[in-house]
Structure formats: C-alpha cells, structure tokens
Design a protein around this motif. Structure first.
Motif, PDB file in Angstrom:
ATOM      1  N   GLU B  19       0.840  -1.210   0.000  1.00  0.00           N
ATOM      2  CA  GLU B  19       0.000   0.000   0.000  1.00  0.00           C
ATOM      3  C   GLU B  19       0.871   1.256   0.000  1.00  0.00           C
ATOM      4  OE1 GLU B  19      -3.883  -1.735   2.455  1.00  0.00           O
ATOM      5  OE2 GLU B  19      -2.179  -0.903   3.549  1.00  0.00           O
ATOM      6  N   THR B  20       1.938   1.213   0.795  1.00  0.00           N
ATOM      7  CA  THR B  20       2.815   2.379   0.885  1.00  0.00           C
ATOM      8  C   THR B  20       3.541   2.613  -0.439  1.00  0.00           C
ATOM      9  OG1 THR B  20       3.110   1.948   3.230  1.00  0.00           O
ATOM     10  CG2 THR B  20       4.732   3.383   2.190  1.00  0.00           C
ATOM     11  N   LEU B  21       3.978   1.537  -1.077  1.00  0.00           N
ATOM     12  CA  LEU B  21       4.661   1.686  -2.371  1.00  0.00           C
ATOM     13  C   LEU B  21       3.756   2.390  -3.369  1.00  0.00           C
ATOM     14  CD1 LEU B  21       6.302  -1.849  -2.521  1.00  0.00           C
ATOM     15  CD2 LEU B  21       7.530   0.333  -2.326  1.00  0.00           C
ATOM     16  N   ARG B  22       2.496   2.007  -3.415  1.00  0.00           N
ATOM     17  CA  ARG B  22       1.560   2.656  -4.351  1.00  0.00           C
ATOM     18  C   ARG B  22       1.241   4.077  -3.909  1.00  0.00           C
ATOM     19  NH1 ARG B  22       2.813  -0.224  -8.611  1.00  0.00           N
ATOM     20  NH2 ARG B  22       1.603  -2.131  -8.936  1.00  0.00           N
ATOM     21  N   ASP B  23       1.062   4.278  -2.595  1.00  0.00           N
ATOM     22  CA  ASP B  23       0.816   5.638  -2.084  1.00  0.00           C
ATOM     23  C   ASP B  23       1.910   6.590  -2.515  1.00  0.00           C
ATOM     24  OD1 ASP B  23      -1.467   5.000  -0.691  1.00  0.00           O
ATOM     25  OD2 ASP B  23      -0.520   4.967   1.298  1.00  0.00           O
ATOM     26  N   ARG B  24       3.148   6.072  -2.503  1.00  0.00           N
ATOM     27  CA  ARG B  24       4.298   6.944  -2.791  1.00  0.00           C
ATOM     28  C   ARG B  24       4.604   7.006  -4.291  1.00  0.00           C
ATOM     29  NH1 ARG B  24       3.197   7.383   1.836  1.00  0.00           N
ATOM     30  NH2 ARG B  24       4.578   7.417   3.642  1.00  0.00           N
ATOM     31  N   GLY B  25       3.714   6.450  -5.072  1.00  0.00           N
ATOM     32  CA  GLY B  25       3.820   6.663  -6.511  1.00  0.00           C
ATOM     33  C   GLY B  25       4.538   5.592  -7.300  1.00  0.00           C
ATOM     34  N   PHE B  26       4.904   4.490  -6.668  1.00  0.00           N
ATOM     35  CA  PHE B  26       5.551   3.428  -7.431  1.00  0.00           C
ATOM     36  C   PHE B  26       4.527   2.818  -8.399  1.00  0.00           C
ATOM     37  CE2 PHE B  26       6.527  -1.152  -7.898  1.00  0.00           C
ATOM     38  CZ  PHE B  26       7.683  -1.018  -8.639  1.00  0.00           C
ATOM     39  N   ASP B  27       4.823   2.860  -9.688  1.00  0.00           N
ATOM     40  CA  ASP B  27       3.836   2.369 -10.653  1.00  0.00           C
ATOM     41  C   ASP B  27       4.364   1.208 -11.485  1.00  0.00           C
ATOM     42  OD1 ASP B  27       5.612   3.685 -12.221  1.00  0.00           O
ATOM     43  OD2 ASP B  27       4.170   5.087 -13.108  1.00  0.00           O
ATOM     44  N   GLY B  28       5.449   0.586 -10.991  1.00  0.00           N
ATOM     45  CA  GLY B  28       5.983  -0.584 -11.692  1.00  0.00           C
ATOM     46  C   GLY B  28       5.261  -1.858 -11.279  1.00  0.00           C
ATOM     47  N   GLU B  29       5.856  -2.992 -11.663  1.00  0.00           N
ATOM     48  CA  GLU B  29       5.276  -4.295 -11.305  1.00  0.00           C
ATOM     49  C   GLU B  29       5.440  -4.535  -9.811  1.00  0.00           C
ATOM     50  OE1 GLU B  29       6.796  -7.681 -13.492  1.00  0.00           O
ATOM     51  OE2 GLU B  29       7.016  -6.388 -15.260  1.00  0.00           O
ATOM     52  N   LEU B  30       4.355  -4.929  -9.165  1.00  0.00           N
ATOM     53  CA  LEU B  30       4.390  -5.158  -7.725  1.00  0.00           C
ATOM     54  C   LEU B  30       3.783  -6.536  -7.449  1.00  0.00           C
ATOM     55  CD1 LEU B  30       4.960  -4.160  -4.885  1.00  0.00           C
ATOM     56  CD2 LEU B  30       2.858  -2.821  -4.963  1.00  0.00           C
ATOM     57  N   THR B  31       4.622  -7.424  -6.935  1.00  0.00           N
ATOM     58  CA  THR B  31       4.197  -8.812  -6.688  1.00  0.00           C
ATOM     59  C   THR B  31       4.089  -9.054  -5.196  1.00  0.00           C
ATOM     60  OG1 THR B  31       5.370  -9.485  -8.687  1.00  0.00           O
ATOM     61  CG2 THR B  31       4.794 -11.230  -7.130  1.00  0.00           C
ATOM     62  N   LEU B  32       2.990  -9.661  -4.788  1.00  0.00           N
ATOM     63  CA  LEU B  32       2.798 -10.017  -3.381  1.00  0.00           C
ATOM     64  C   LEU B  32       2.611 -11.533  -3.303  1.00  0.00           C
ATOM     65  CD1 LEU B  32       2.369  -9.108  -0.411  1.00  0.00           C
ATOM     66  CD2 LEU B  32      -0.074  -8.932  -0.927  1.00  0.00           C
ATOM     67  N   ILE B  33       3.512 -12.179  -2.582  1.00  0.00           N
ATOM     68  CA  ILE B  33       3.511 -13.643  -2.500  1.00  0.00           C
ATOM     69  C   ILE B  33       3.124 -14.071  -1.084  1.00  0.00           C
ATOM     70  CG2 ILE B  33       4.985 -15.706  -2.610  1.00  0.00           C
ATOM     71  CD1 ILE B  33       6.760 -13.970  -4.600  1.00  0.00           C
ATOM     72  N   GLY B  34       2.167 -15.009  -0.985  1.00  0.00           N
ATOM     73  CA  GLY B  34       1.765 -15.494   0.334  1.00  0.00           C
ATOM     74  C   GLY B  34       1.532 -16.995   0.306  1.00  0.00           C
ATOM     75  N   ASP B  35       1.951 -17.692   1.352  1.00  0.00           N
ATOM     76  CA  ASP B  35       1.811 -19.163   1.326  1.00  0.00           C
ATOM     77  C   ASP B  35       0.405 -19.620   1.713  1.00  0.00           C
ATOM     78  OD1 ASP B  35       2.024 -18.553   4.000  1.00  0.00           O
ATOM     79  OD2 ASP B  35       3.448 -20.135   4.478  1.00  0.00           O
ATOM     80  N   GLU B  36      -0.378 -18.748   2.354  1.00  0.00           N
ATOM     81  CA  GLU B  36      -1.756 -19.129   2.664  1.00  0.00           C
ATOM     82  C   GLU B  36      -2.642 -18.820   1.457  1.00  0.00           C
ATOM     83  OE1 GLU B  36      -3.254 -18.093   6.697  1.00  0.00           O
ATOM     84  OE2 GLU B  36      -1.337 -17.099   6.890  1.00  0.00           O
ATOM     85  N   PRO B  37      -3.747 -19.540   1.336  1.00  0.00           N
ATOM     86  CA  PRO B  37      -4.633 -19.279   0.184  1.00  0.00           C
ATOM     87  C   PRO B  37      -5.445 -17.998   0.342  1.00  0.00           C
ATOM     88  CG  PRO B  37      -5.573 -20.994   1.583  1.00  0.00           C
ATOM     89  CD  PRO B  37      -4.205 -20.694   2.125  1.00  0.00           C
ATOM     90  N   HIS B  38      -5.452 -17.438   1.555  1.00  0.00           N
ATOM     91  CA  HIS B  38      -6.328 -16.298   1.833  1.00  0.00           C
ATOM     92  C   HIS B  38      -5.686 -14.980   1.445  1.00  0.00           C
ATOM     93  CE1 HIS B  38      -8.596 -19.176   4.128  1.00  0.00           C
ATOM     94  NE2 HIS B  38      -7.539 -19.432   4.884  1.00  0.00           N
ATOM     95  N   ARG B  39      -6.546 -14.034   1.112  1.00  0.00           N
ATOM     96  CA  ARG B  39      -6.086 -12.655   1.007  1.00  0.00           C
ATOM     97  C   ARG B  39      -5.676 -12.185   2.405  1.00  0.00           C
ATOM     98  NH1 ARG B  39      -9.802  -9.195  -3.165  1.00  0.00           N
ATOM     99  NH2 ARG B  39      -9.086 -10.258  -5.044  1.00  0.00           N
TER     100      ARG B  39
END
Lengths: 63, 400
Positions: B19-39
């Motif tokens: 969220e902070t990366l987007r707030d601060r204007g980062f507009d490149g590829e952003l990947t979020l990896i999680g081992d649980e199936p849940h958001r």
C-alpha cells in the motif's frame, strides 16, 4: 478528502493522534474527535498513516 | 530505475508495504507472495471475535471496502517462496515459478512452536492463522473442557474467549506467573487473579510432559504427575521466525533476519514485521518484535526506503506498543521493561484492575502499562519516546 471515523469500531489506541495530531484528538470525554473533517492536502500523508496504523480499521477517507 | 518490487509475505507487514509503495507513486510491477490461500487478514480478532463467534472469518479480511484493484498487484497466494538468489535478484516459488525484483521486501512472519516431542492428533491445536482459528472454533463447538498450554497473551486471550463460550478452561504455565516477569510480578498476579475470578483453572509452575488419547486428544499429563482430562488442547508457547527458506541465501539469520537501521538486510533487500530484526534507534539494538503496530511501521518503513534507496533512506526509530483484550479489560503496554526495572503505579490500583504504571530503569522512564486507561498511555508514550528522566515523567503525572 473527508475523514470518517467509525466510533463504534474505535478502541482508543491513540495511534491516529500520534500520526496526525492536527486532525485527531481524544477528548476529556474519552471519545475520539476529528478536529478537521476535510483536512488540506498537505496533511494527506499524515492522515494516510493514521488510517494504516489504526488497529481496528476505524478511520476511512472519502474523496 | 525501479521496475519490479517483490514482497514475500501477505500478512500485515507485507500488505502495508504494498500500500505504501503505491501511495508513494511506485507504478511498476508489484508482486505479493503469500503461502496461505487467503487474502491478507487481520490476526488480533482471531483469538477474540472469531473464537467467540461474534465475527465470521471473512470479517478479518483487510481492504474489504477498497478491494485490491487500486493496488494493481500480481498477487500469488497459496504458494510458498522456497529460496532467493540475491545475485540474480530472483525469488523462487514452490510451484516452480519465480519472481524477479529490483527491490525485495521480506515479511514472512513467524509460525507457532509445537510442544516438543508431541505427535499431532485431533484436538491438539495452535492459533496463528485464519485456518487455525476456524479449526479451533469448530472444535470448541463440541468441547466442554479446553486446556491451554502457555499463559502468554495469546493463551490468555484464548482462555477468555473459551470462558465467554461457557467452556471449562485450564491454563498451564511453566513460569510461576502468567505473562512475562518483566511486566512486574504484581501485575502478572493481578492478571492471574482476574482469570481465576472468571472461572479459569490456572496452573502455574508446571509444564506439560505428555498428551494422551488415541485418535484424538483426551488429556494432558503435567510435570507434577497430575493428569487433566480435556477435549481440546491449545498450544501457545511462542513462535519461530520463518527464515528457513532464506538459509544459504547470504542474508544474516539469527532469530530472524538481521537488518540495519534502514531495514535493509542486503543491498536492495528489506525485511519487516515478525521475521525482521531491524536496528531501532529508540531501543539501541535490534530486537525481533511480534506486535501488530511493529508490522505496520516496519512495512511502511521498508517500502519507503526501498523507493528512496540507500542514500536517502531513513533509520527506524519506534517505541514498541501492544495491547491485549481479555474479558472487559484492555491491557496496553508501550516501551520496553526488563525483569529488574521498577514498576510504579501512578494512577488507579491493582485491586480495581484499572491502573497506569510506569517502569523505571536507572533514571529513565522506559515503559508504561495501562489497564482500562487508554488516554494515559497516549500521554506517556510521548514521554517514553522522548526518553525523559524519571522525575520529569512523575511531574507530568502530577500535572495531569
């Protein structure tokens, strides 16, 4: 932006007061008060921080 | 130029980082990896609202209103990161795919410790994630007696929730008092008395030596030889940071990922939350902290520094804060107390279970504890952050 607080969800952690003291205050009545409902854009980063840091998700911003 | 940022760990610290990366204007590829199936979901309600049955599990999800479209994430859930190649700047995933990065933020958190030597069986549970909470809640529906191993904050919150469900509860703690002696033995005894008054059978100074039962749990054996028959055993004896996937990567791993004050573990690699040991200016060292607010602060901080780069990075300075809700009491603590610090009650009393206490180390006020006095805590947090001398803190008390 307009700051909206869900007082039912507010748990008085006070992290918003720390993040944006210009906008939030816990009064003598033990209730969170929004001092500026529509803060200027200059306070945006501080209000964003207050939203992110609220443990109960009680604060939201309406554009 | 930054084109790709990868965040490993899709819980609070990882989410706040994206969220902070987007707030601060980062507009490149952003990947979020999680081992649980849940958001990403919020953990504090698991031991309280979810266990008590007042919230459905879905109510713990973050961004229920805003959704994820605005974050434009490449969200890879239900898949574990298995290694990182720092030189190639690539994270390898368990399904054979990978994610390349210019900056990496590691927020893989921690997992519960199991009772040593105890085989898994039905009815022997722990509480860390959403699936744990759902499984435990299901077990509680058919249980009449629950034994909780470990009287830390999580164990005591589970105890309070089980009492709210009308279950018989035994809490087993190897230390002489619940919680941590560093909080002050008189306070810990107050908490013990509170639980006993609510009908919890609290056994301190004993440990669990065996869990018995065939296909499922039937009870536990304690170190004094006594046996407790129970339908469910909940283990809350602490957590271990999830760093195994980083072994051999070149990162320094010592009870967590060792980072400098900028949250950096290696050039371009940052860590945040329960897995991280970020040098903290206020602390003067690099503790691993498992608190909710720490995950937020370090997630935000790592994101900001990942964008700023080493030359413009800021160093981390934060006074730790945590809270715990048990029955009708809110326990809040800010700062750091050690076993030999003096605790002085400056308002209220242990008898009322409503109080504010300060902790003294040398001539400094180093921590504040509040029970059902939230405003006091906010005031003292400022003084603790500013490292004011003891006398000045007491003067502030008198003035209020």
């Amino acid at each position: 932006m307009k700051v909206v607080v869900d007082l039912g969800a507010c748990d008085l952690h006070g992290l918003c007061v720390e993040a944006a003291p210009e906008v939030f205050e816990i009064g003598d009545d033990g209730v969170l008060h929004v001092l500026i409902e529509t803060p200027p854009d200059g306070l945006r980063a501080k209000v964003d921080r207050a939203v992110r840091e609220c443990p109960t998700g009680a604060i939201s911003i309406e554009e | 130029m930054l084109r790709r940022i990868v965040v490993v760990g899709a819980s609070l610290a990882g989410l706040r980082a994206t969220e902070t990366l987007r707030d601060r204007g980062f507009d490149g590829e952003l990947t979020l990896i999680g081992d649980e199936p849940h958001r990403p979901y919020d953990r504090p309600p698991l031991s309280k609202q979810v266990l008590q049955g007042t919230w459905e599990p879905e109510q713990t999800f973050f961004r229920r209103k805003d959704g994820y479209d605005a974050l434009a994430l490449d969200m890879r859930l239900g898949v574990r990161a298995t290694s990182v190649d720092l030189r190639a700047r690539r994270v390898i995933l368990a399904d054979g795919t990978f994610a390349d990065y210019d900056r990496l933020i590691v927020a893989t958190g921690a997992r519960v410790r199991n009772l040593p030597g105890m085989a898994p069986r039905v009815g022997l549970l722990a509480l860390r994630g959403l699936d744990d909470a759902i499984a435990l809640r299901r077990e509680l529906m058919n249980a009449s007696h629950v034994a909780i191993v470990g009287a830390g904050f999580i164990g005591l919150e589970v105890a309070a929730s089980c009492r709210a469900r009308g279950l018989q509860v035994t809490v087993i703690e190897s230390l002489p008092v619940p919680l941590s002696p560093a909080l002050g033995s008189t306070f810990c005894e107050m908490v013990a008395a509170m639980h006993r008054d609510h009908g919890v059978y609290l056994r301190t100074g004993v440990s669990v030596t065996d869990v018995f039962g065939e296909s499922r749990v039937a009870g536990v054996v304690l170190s004094d030889g006594s046996r407790i028959d129970t339908d469910v055993v909940v283990v809350g004896i602490g957590v271990t940071p999830n760093t195994e996937w980083l072994e051999g990567s070149g990162l320094t791993l010592e009870n967590g990922i060792v980072c400098n004050g900028c949250g950096e573990a290696a050039p371009g690699v940052y860590a945040a939350g329960d897995v991280a040991r970020v040098a903290n200016r206020w602390h003067g060292d690099s503790p691993r902290i498992e608190h909710w607010t720490n995950a937020v602060e370090q997630g935000v901080h790592a994101a900001e520094n990942a964008l700023a780069g080493p030359a413009s990075s800021t160093s981390f300075s934060s006074v730790p804060y945590f809270w715990s809700d048990q029955y009708d009491r809110k326990i809040q603590f800010v700062g750091r107390a050690r076993p030999h610090d003096e605790m002085v009650i400056v308002d209220g009393s242990l008898a009322d279970r409503r109080l504010t206490a300060l902790y003294r180390c040398g001539n400094s006020v180093v921590a504040c504890l509040a029970v059902n006095q939230p405003r006091a805590l906010i005031k003292y947090k400022k003084l603790i952050a500013a490292c004011v001398p003891w006398e000045a803190a007491l003067t502030a008390t008198a003035a209020s």
